[in-house]
Design a protein around this motif. Sequence first.
Motif, PDB file in Angstrom:
ATOM      1  N   SER A  97       7.181   7.325  12.929  1.00  0.00           N
ATOM      2  CA  SER A  97       7.420   5.801  13.560  1.00  0.00           C
ATOM      3  C   SER A  97       7.966   6.594  15.310  1.00  0.00           C
ATOM      4  O   SER A  97       7.459   5.305  16.103  1.00  0.00           O
ATOM      5  N   ASP A  98       8.505   7.046  15.548  1.00  0.00           N
ATOM      6  CA  ASP A  98       8.849   8.110  16.936  1.00  0.00           C
ATOM      7  C   ASP A  98       8.205   8.553  17.288  1.00  0.00           C
ATOM      8  O   ASP A  98       8.508   9.049  18.330  1.00  0.00           O
ATOM      9  N   THR A  99       6.145   8.632  17.577  1.00  0.00           N
ATOM     10  CA  THR A  99       5.425   9.328  17.936  1.00  0.00           C
ATOM     11  C   THR A  99       4.338   8.551  18.133  1.00  0.00           C
ATOM     12  O   THR A  99       5.220   7.348  18.268  1.00  0.00           O
ATOM     13  N   ASP A 100       2.981   8.824  18.388  1.00  0.00           N
ATOM     14  CA  ASP A 100       2.206   7.459  18.311  1.00  0.00           C
ATOM     15  C   ASP A 100       1.663   7.007  17.393  1.00  0.00           C
ATOM     16  O   ASP A 100       0.854   5.916  17.462  1.00  0.00           O
ATOM     17  N   GLY A 101       2.664   6.851  16.035  1.00  0.00           N
ATOM     18  CA  GLY A 101       2.193   6.882  14.503  1.00  0.00           C
ATOM     19  C   GLY A 101       0.418   6.654  14.490  1.00  0.00           C
ATOM     20  O   GLY A 101      -0.359   5.793  13.487  1.00  0.00           O
ATOM     21  N   SER A 102       0.064   7.545  15.341  1.00  0.00           N
ATOM     22  CA  SER A 102      -1.336   8.423  14.662  1.00  0.00           C
ATOM     23  C   SER A 102      -1.562   8.699  13.356  1.00  0.00           C
ATOM     24  O   SER A 102      -0.563   9.302  12.819  1.00  0.00           O
ATOM     25  N   THR A 103      -2.521   8.086  12.948  1.00  0.00           N
ATOM     26  CA  THR A 103      -3.439   8.134  11.464  1.00  0.00           C
ATOM     27  C   THR A 103      -4.232   8.968  11.290  1.00  0.00           C
ATOM     28  O   THR A 103      -4.934   9.699  12.077  1.00  0.00           O
ATOM     29  N   PHE A 104      -4.682   9.600  10.289  1.00  0.00           N
ATOM     30  CA  PHE A 104      -5.652  10.534   9.642  1.00  0.00           C
ATOM     31  C   PHE A 104      -6.623   9.927   8.114  1.00  0.00           C
ATOM     32  O   PHE A 104      -5.554   9.809   7.960  1.00  0.00           O
ATOM     33  N   PHE A 117      -1.220  14.214  -0.147  1.00  0.00           N
ATOM     34  CA  PHE A 117      -2.309  14.748  -0.587  1.00  0.00           C
ATOM     35  C   PHE A 117      -2.910  14.324  -2.402  1.00  0.00           C
ATOM     36  O   PHE A 117      -2.270  13.314  -3.022  1.00  0.00           O
ATOM     37  N   ARG A 118      -3.775  15.033  -2.422  1.00  0.00           N
ATOM     38  CA  ARG A 118      -4.481  14.614  -3.849  1.00  0.00           C
ATOM     39  C   ARG A 118      -4.858  16.444  -4.542  1.00  0.00           C
ATOM     40  O   ARG A 118      -5.570  16.992  -3.509  1.00  0.00           O
ATOM     41  N   GLN A 119      -4.879  16.530  -5.980  1.00  0.00           N
ATOM     42  CA  GLN A 119      -5.433  17.657  -6.475  1.00  0.00           C
ATOM     43  C   GLN A 119      -5.923  16.744  -8.128  1.00  0.00           C
ATOM     44  O   GLN A 119      -5.079  16.792  -8.811  1.00  0.00           O
ATOM     45  N   ALA A 125      -6.027  17.344   1.601  1.00  0.00           N
ATOM     46  CA  ALA A 125      -5.227  15.794   2.687  1.00  0.00           C
ATOM     47  C   ALA A 125      -6.145  14.321   2.428  1.00  0.00           C
ATOM     48  O   ALA A 125      -7.062  14.258   2.104  1.00  0.00           O
ATOM     49  N   VAL A 126      -5.516  13.352   2.020  1.00  0.00           N
ATOM     50  CA  VAL A 126      -6.360  11.847   1.789  1.00  0.00           C
ATOM     51  C   VAL A 126      -6.121  11.276   3.189  1.00  0.00           C
ATOM     52  O   VAL A 126      -7.537  10.843   3.581  1.00  0.00           O
ATOM     53  N   SER A 127      -5.446  11.333   3.500  1.00  0.00           N
ATOM     54  CA  SER A 127      -4.319  10.645   3.716  1.00  0.00           C
ATOM     55  C   SER A 127      -3.091  10.514   5.159  1.00  0.00           C
ATOM     56  O   SER A 127      -2.109  10.649   4.268  1.00  0.00           O
TER      57      SER A 127
END
Length: 124
Positions: free
Chosen positions: A53-60, A36-38, A46-48
């Motif tokens: 790792s024990d789920t699907d490893g999805s990203t935003f 996160f950034r402020q 939220a930035v990213s």
Amino acid sequence: VQLQASGGGLVQTGGSLRLSCTASGGTLRYYAIGWFRQAPGKEREAVSCISSSDTDGSTFTADPVKGRFTISRDNAKNMVYLQMNSLKPEDTGVYYCAAGISVLRTRASEYDYWGQGTQVTVSS
């Protein structure tokens, strides 16, 4: 879990930085991690983010940084990184890493543990 973000600094427009998030008292691979950034006078955003790792490893990745910022893990080192390329003055702010339960989360209120933040300043 105690988190620590590092790697910030002063960089010129177009430059790169890699932020690191490390933890004590916990193993980051089992947590969703968010960067996160402020900026001054603005809300934390939220930035990213990445799921555990024990789920699907999805990203935003937030639209303003898409194609320039990349989140990644190094589970062997218990680290999460944010590679920031083609930096712009509007990327200036304090960057925080946060940890929460395993699934991908993008809202600050959904994270349980926070690091102290690292300052990123991009000069024009």
